[in-house]
Design a protein around this motif. Structure first.
Motif, short mmCIF file in Angstrom:
data_model
loop_
_atom_site.label_atom_id
_atom_site.label_comp_id
_atom_site.label_asym_id
_atom_site.label_seq_id
_atom_site.Cartn_x
_atom_site.Cartn_y
_atom_site.Cartn_z
N LEU A 72 21.15 -5.30 2.17
CA LEU A 72 21.31 -6.37 1.19
C LEU A 72 19.98 -7.03 0.89
N TRP A 73 19.22 -7.33 1.93
CA TRP A 73 17.91 -7.95 1.73
C TRP A 73 16.91 -6.99 1.10
N ALA A 74 17.02 -5.71 1.43
CA ALA A 74 16.14 -4.72 0.82
C ALA A 74 16.42 -4.60 -0.68
N ASP A 75 17.71 -4.64 -1.06
CA ASP A 75 18.05 -4.63 -2.49
C ASP A 75 17.47 -5.84 -3.19
N ASN A 76 17.51 -6.98 -2.53
CA ASN A 76 16.93 -8.19 -3.09
C ASN A 76 15.42 -8.03 -3.26
N GLY A 77 14.75 -7.48 -2.24
CA GLY A 77 13.31 -7.28 -2.33
C GLY A 77 12.93 -6.31 -3.43
N ASP A 78 13.71 -5.23 -3.57
CA ASP A 78 13.44 -4.26 -4.63
C ASP A 78 13.60 -4.89 -6.01
N ALA A 79 14.62 -5.73 -6.16
CA ALA A 79 14.87 -6.37 -7.46
C ALA A 79 13.71 -7.28 -7.85
N ILE A 80 13.24 -8.09 -6.92
CA ILE A 80 12.12 -8.99 -7.22
C ILE A 80 10.84 -8.20 -7.46
N SER A 81 10.64 -7.15 -6.67
CA SER A 81 9.46 -6.32 -6.84
C SER A 81 9.45 -5.63 -8.19
N LYS A 82 10.60 -5.18 -8.63
CA LYS A 82 10.69 -4.50 -9.92
C LYS A 82 10.33 -5.45 -11.05
N LEU A 83 10.72 -6.72 -10.92
CA LEU A 83 10.43 -7.70 -11.96
C LEU A 83 8.95 -8.03 -12.02
N TYR A 84 8.28 -8.02 -10.89
CA TYR A 84 6.88 -8.44 -10.84
C TYR A 84 5.91 -7.27 -10.87
N ALA A 85 6.29 -6.13 -10.30
CA ALA A 85 5.36 -5.01 -10.17
C ALA A 85 5.88 -3.71 -10.77
N ASN A 86 7.04 -3.75 -11.44
CA ASN A 86 7.61 -2.55 -12.06
C ASN A 86 7.85 -1.42 -11.05
N SER A 87 8.14 -1.77 -9.82
CA SER A 87 8.44 -0.76 -8.81
C SER A 87 9.27 -1.40 -7.72
N GLY A 88 9.87 -0.56 -6.89
CA GLY A 88 10.58 -1.07 -5.73
C GLY A 88 9.61 -1.65 -4.73
N ALA A 89 10.15 -2.38 -3.76
CA ALA A 89 9.31 -3.01 -2.75
C ALA A 89 8.81 -1.97 -1.74
N MET A 90 7.61 -2.20 -1.24
CA MET A 90 7.10 -1.40 -0.14
C MET A 90 7.66 -1.93 1.18
N LYS A 91 7.57 -1.08 2.20
CA LYS A 91 8.09 -1.41 3.54
C LYS A 91 9.60 -1.63 3.52
#
Length: 987
Positions: free
Chosen positions: A636-655
């Motif tokens: 759940l938290w990883a999905d949240n991190g990926d969503a925010i990362s996609k908005l700011y960096a156009n990619s999923g979150a690292m780590k």
């Protein structure tokens, strides 16, 4: 409960405008009409009765987009239910329809295309039509077909989730979290080919090419005429269809009549870039990052100061900081059509249900079952509604965890284009994340827990280049400006959350260390000034990469042990029976450089800790760190991190592999390497234009931003006041360069000047300061990032022999650069004497010494002549003045007037563009008047003339400095090709 919001409506393409008509049983609001035109008025109207009119169903209106003479209605064509909060559905937008407001014909094309796309998608994926009955539409016998959008990211069908219990909830397709917008743009690059073909072709498209591209031959005749005038793509040639994609249809006569043109007959930049603006808008709104609810306010955290919203429209109840389409829906708000205003939140909403074994003695095995299916979670809540919903048996209890991330509209944008803080204290990538623990029924007698965290960029002025994998942060502006902005930021945070605990995750060595040290020093200074509202700021610098070296991310527990007591002191909010029992008294503010990857890991750990504490308060003991069944929480938290990362960096979150599984493997390392390269590519190719569109959609800039973009392939930051920076630079220059205290300042201006002195066209042109006193004229080269004087040249007022004013064309690559009215400047001619000096600040970042004036070529006519450079180290004087160690390279200052036998020298200046993409308003609220380029140049020249006290009428000579014809001759073919290639990639 907030006021009524339209759940479903039909958009009808009538003869004289688009009709927005509620569903038959939703008569609480009447129909409205948007007449065709540039800025349509919104008028009440009767329901359309003709069955021959084309129509499309909509789940809400995102707003009206107006670019130049063209306006478009952005309608929500498909949605997906992602959660239930207080038994009210929360949706994410999965597709939008962009319908032109130019004519009935264009609107019908968009609607027809939407139907075709929906049928193709339905046939391709064997998706049946779904009947959706909303809560307020239970008695509606009119079947509404779900239009599935085909976005540029994915051509797959995303069925909507019905609200009725009798209908099956369709799960969204599982997608790779690292799926990125930029990958799709690159993979579909062929769709840009025809624009490029016409661009490089003098004849434009042939009839056969038009036919193969689905364009009519009749419009081709009109296009042939425009092609001879170097026109690019007219607005009508890329029409938004009702599914959010763009059909490259023809330009109607009405479009051609309303399209703005310049003196050369070509369309304005806003028009030529319109297809890409619409395409980017469609991608943004269809990126599954915009959430909404018809019934409740999802922009405010539980326990915060809520407005009494019973009688207020929903848009008046929401938090403006998270109201992302406020500018787009402002036309509806202005005329009181509140039921058509649906506030959108950008961020993330996710939900999980889990059961715990109340008799377990092993905290690592307390969690008995987990439900991560959206349809199952919704069904669980619906079945629990009206009961206590808390205890499924004597041995187990059901819980629900909801994660909501709210991204701020302030300083919003993309990774390397929005960094640090702005003048008002807003930071880039500011996101409030709330973790809610409840029972499935959200019922009475049971507590609801809320824990809130905050992330945001380091609140200092800094920048990083997008052209490197690991760019070094570069601090900007003075220490005083940085401190003021940082204090404003924390005052804003404190007013929202109370106490503040900072967790800084940047490296303590290497490129990140300097900005971390500066951040720490400013926080210490704030605390020495009695903190914020009398409360000290907590500060913990956790060197994430060093402490977690070797993929030992479990060492984050060291940070948790350090800040844990403060988090316990802040507590969390508790609500029971609609009343606040306890309120969270402070917030953890976490950041690394991007506020993405390292921040996600730490925030997830804090969420785990909060969940353990909350469950413990009801007698359930869980070990989230070492438990064998906690991957659902990590996911759940990883999905949240990926969503925010996609908005700011156009990619999923690292780590994210660690966030999801609690383990770090080499496969995750390879994935992170791929993400790094993707972020680099996106930052270089796509982000510049996307940033301009984001600023425009939020109402921060005018459509002038697209002209600025086409000229420079980037846009300025609207939150950084260039007017304030320029005024500060003028004041700083005045203090440094004017040595004689008896000199009286007459005026100060910011202007462009050639890179080399005594020339009229040497690139790059740079922004400089021009100061005029009663004794001299000062041309100051300024280091804007450091706010220091780099060098200056002082010309005694008696040395000035005359001024030439006129057209000053320095480039012919874009229409705005060839406008003879807007490209205007002047050349000051003087005969240097011993009273004239050139000085360089050795403490600036520049180490180059300007060549001596006597070594430069001369020019009386203003023709381009370059001077040579030389080693001037022998001419450096000792550091004897207090004026920033400025060094003299032309001898000591004397009072002799100009030498009449000396050669004539020149200082060339060009007016800065007066038109700005920023929205300017005076204190009275009216639009501020700004001097045009010609008015500014004439003002400066007249001030110089009066100061010189020159009565000669020929002292100011009107003559082209560089005419358009001369500029065209000097623009090389290689320069044109290079710009065209950049334009093909970026624009």
């Amino acid at each position: 409960m907030p006021g009524f919001v339209m759940r479903k409506l039909v958009i009808i393409a009538a003869v004289d405008g688009l009709i927005l008509q509620p569903q038959r049983n939703s008569q609480r609001q009447g129909s409205i009409k948007l007449p065709y035109g540039a800025k349509p008025d919104i008028l009440p109207c009767k329901d359309a009765t003709s069955k021959s009119l084309r129509s499309v169903e909509s789940y809400g209106i995102a707003g009206i987009l107006t670019v130049g003479p063209s306006s478009y209605l952005i309608s929500i064509s498909s949605r997906q239910q992602v959660a239930l909060v207080f038994s009210k559905p929360i949706y994410v937008i999965t597709g939008v329809a962009i319908i032109p407001l130019s004519s009935q014909a264009e609107a019908e094309k968009a609607i027809i295309q939407a139907d075709e796309d929906a049928k193709k998608a339905s046939n391709a994926h064997n998706a049946a039509e779904v009947t959706d009955s909303d809560v307020s539409d239970e008695d509606d016998n009119h079947s509404v077909r779900t239009h599935v959008s085909r976005t540029e990211e994915d051509d797959s069908t995303i069925p909507t989730t019905p609200e009725s219990k009798d209908e099956k909830v369709v799960e969204p397709p599982k997608t790779d979290p690292s799926e990125k917008v930029v990958e799709d743009i690159i993979s579909r690059k062929g769709q840009y080919g025809r624009f490029a073909e016409r661009w490089f072709s003098k004849k434009g498209w042939t009839a056969e090419k038009r036919k193969s591209q689905g364009m009519s031959a009749s419009d081709g005749q009109q296009d042939q005429r425009l092609a001879t005038e170097d026109a690019i793509v007219k607005p009508g040639q890329a029409t938004a269809d009702a599914s959010g994609t763009l059909s490259d249809s023809t330009t109607t006569k009405s479009d051609l009549k309303t399209s703005k043109t310049d003196e050369t007959g070509t369309s304005t930049v806003a028009d030529t870039l319109l297809p890409k603006v619409l395409r980017t808008t469609s991608v943004l709104f269809s990126s599954q990052s915009y959430y909404f609810s018809y019934d409740i306010d999802i922009t405010r955290r539980l326990g915060s100061d809520q407005l009494k919203t019973a009688d207020l429209p929903l848009h008046k109840a929401v938090d403006p900081l998270f109201f992302w389409n406020r500018h787009l829906v402002s036309p509806f708000i202005a005329v009181g059509q509140h039921a058509y205003v649906l506030p959108l939140l950008q961020g993330f909403v996710g939900q999980r249900a889990f059961s715990v074994n109340t008799e377990s003695n092993d905290p690592g095995r307390t969690i008995a079952a987990v439900t991560d299916s959206v349809s199952d979670i919704i069904e669980l809540q619906e079945n629990a509604s009206g009961t206590d919903g808390f205890r499924t048996s004597d041995k187990t209890r059901d819980f629900l965890i909801t994660l909501v991330s709210r991204r701020s509209v302030k300083r919003s944008g993309l990774r390397y284009l929005r960094r640090g803080v702005d003048d008002e204290g807003h930071t880039a990538n500011s996101v409030e994340t709330e973790q809610i623990l409840s029972d499935p029924s959200w019922g009475k007698g049971n507590s609801i827990y809320s824990f809130t965290q905050f992330r945001g960029s380091i609140p200092l002025y800094f920048s990083q280049t997008p052209f490197a994998l690991k760019p070094v942060p570069f601090l900007q502006h003075s220490s005083g400006m940085n401190h003021d902005a940082l204090r404003k930021h924390f005052q804003s945070i404190a007013s929202r959350y109370g106490g503040i605990q900072i967790a800084l995750l940047v490296d303590k060595s290497g490129g990140e260390a300097n900005i971390g040290e500066q951040y720490e020093e400013h926080v210490k200074q704030v605390n020495s000034e009695n903190g914020i509202n009398g409360r000290k700021l907590g500060f913990e610098w956790f060197d994430f990469h060093n402490i977690c070296r070797g993929m030992k991310f479990a060492n984050v527990s060291i940070l948790m042990d350090s800040i844990g007591p403060q988090l316990d002191n802040f507590g969390y909010s508790v609500i029971m029976d609609g009343k606040v029992q306890n309120i969270q008294s402070g917030v953890l503010r976490t950041n690394c450089m991007d506020c993405l990857d390292r921040t996600n890991v730490v925030q997830s750990a804090c969420g785990q800790r909060a969940l353990e504490k909350q469950l413990s308060s009801v007698g359930v003991h869980v070990d989230m760190q070492n438990g064998s069944s906690t991957q659902w929480f990590n996911t759940l938290w990883a999905d949240n991190g990926d969503a925010i990362s996609k908005l700011y960096a156009n990619s999923g979150a690292m780590k994210s592999d660690y966030t999801r599984t609690g383990k770090r493997g080499y496969r995750g390392v390879l994935t992170d390497a791929t993400i790094s390269v993707t972020r680099l590519w996106s930052g270089i190719v796509n982000d510049f234009f996307s940033q301009a569109v984001i600023d425009y959609l939020l109402g921060n800039v005018t459509d002038q931003v697209f002209e600025d973009f086409e000229a420079n392939m980037m846009s300025s930051d609207p939150a950084i006041s260039m007017q304030k920076l320029r005024q500060n630079a003028i004041q700083e220059s005045e203090k440094i360069v004017i040595e004689d205290q008896t000199e009286e300042l007459i005026g100060g201006w910011t202007v462009f000047c050639p890179h080399e002195v005594n020339t009229v066209r040497t690139f790059p042109f740079e922004e400089a300061i021009l100061l005029l006193t009663n004794a001299a004229l000062y041309a100051v080269r300024f280091e804007w990032s450091m706010e220091k004087v780099r060098s200056f040249e002082r010309v005694d007022i008696r040395s000035i022999a005359g001024i030439m004013v006129g057209t000053y064309i320095t480039s012919t690559l874009e229409n705005s650069q060839m406008d003879e009215q807007r490209n205007y400047g002047f050349v000051v001619k003087y005969r240097p004497g011993k009273a004239d000096v050139v000085r360089v600040n050795t403490r600036s970042m520049s180490t180059a010494i300007p060549p001596k004036p006597e070594d430069l070529a001369t020019s009386e006519s203003g023709d381009e002549k370059k001077g040579g450079t030389h080693d001037d180290s022998s001419a450096l004087a000792s550091q004897t003045t207090a004026q920033a160690d400025l060094q003299d390279s032309s001898g000591s200052k004397q009072s002799n007037p100009r030498d009449p036998t000396s050669e004539l020298k020149i200082l060339s200046f060009k007016a800065l563009p007066s038109q700005s993409s920023l929205i300017r308003a005076s204190q009275s609220g009216e639009e501020e008047h700004v001097l045009s380029e010609r008015e500014l140049v004439n003002t400066i020249c007249q001030d110089i003339r009066r100061t010189v006290d020159e009565g000669n009428e020929r002292f100011i000579e009107e003559k082209d400095i560089i005419s358009l014809a001369e500029a065209r001759k000097s623009t090389g073919l290689l320069e044109q090709w290079g710009h065209s290639l950049k334009k093909l990639v970026w624009a």
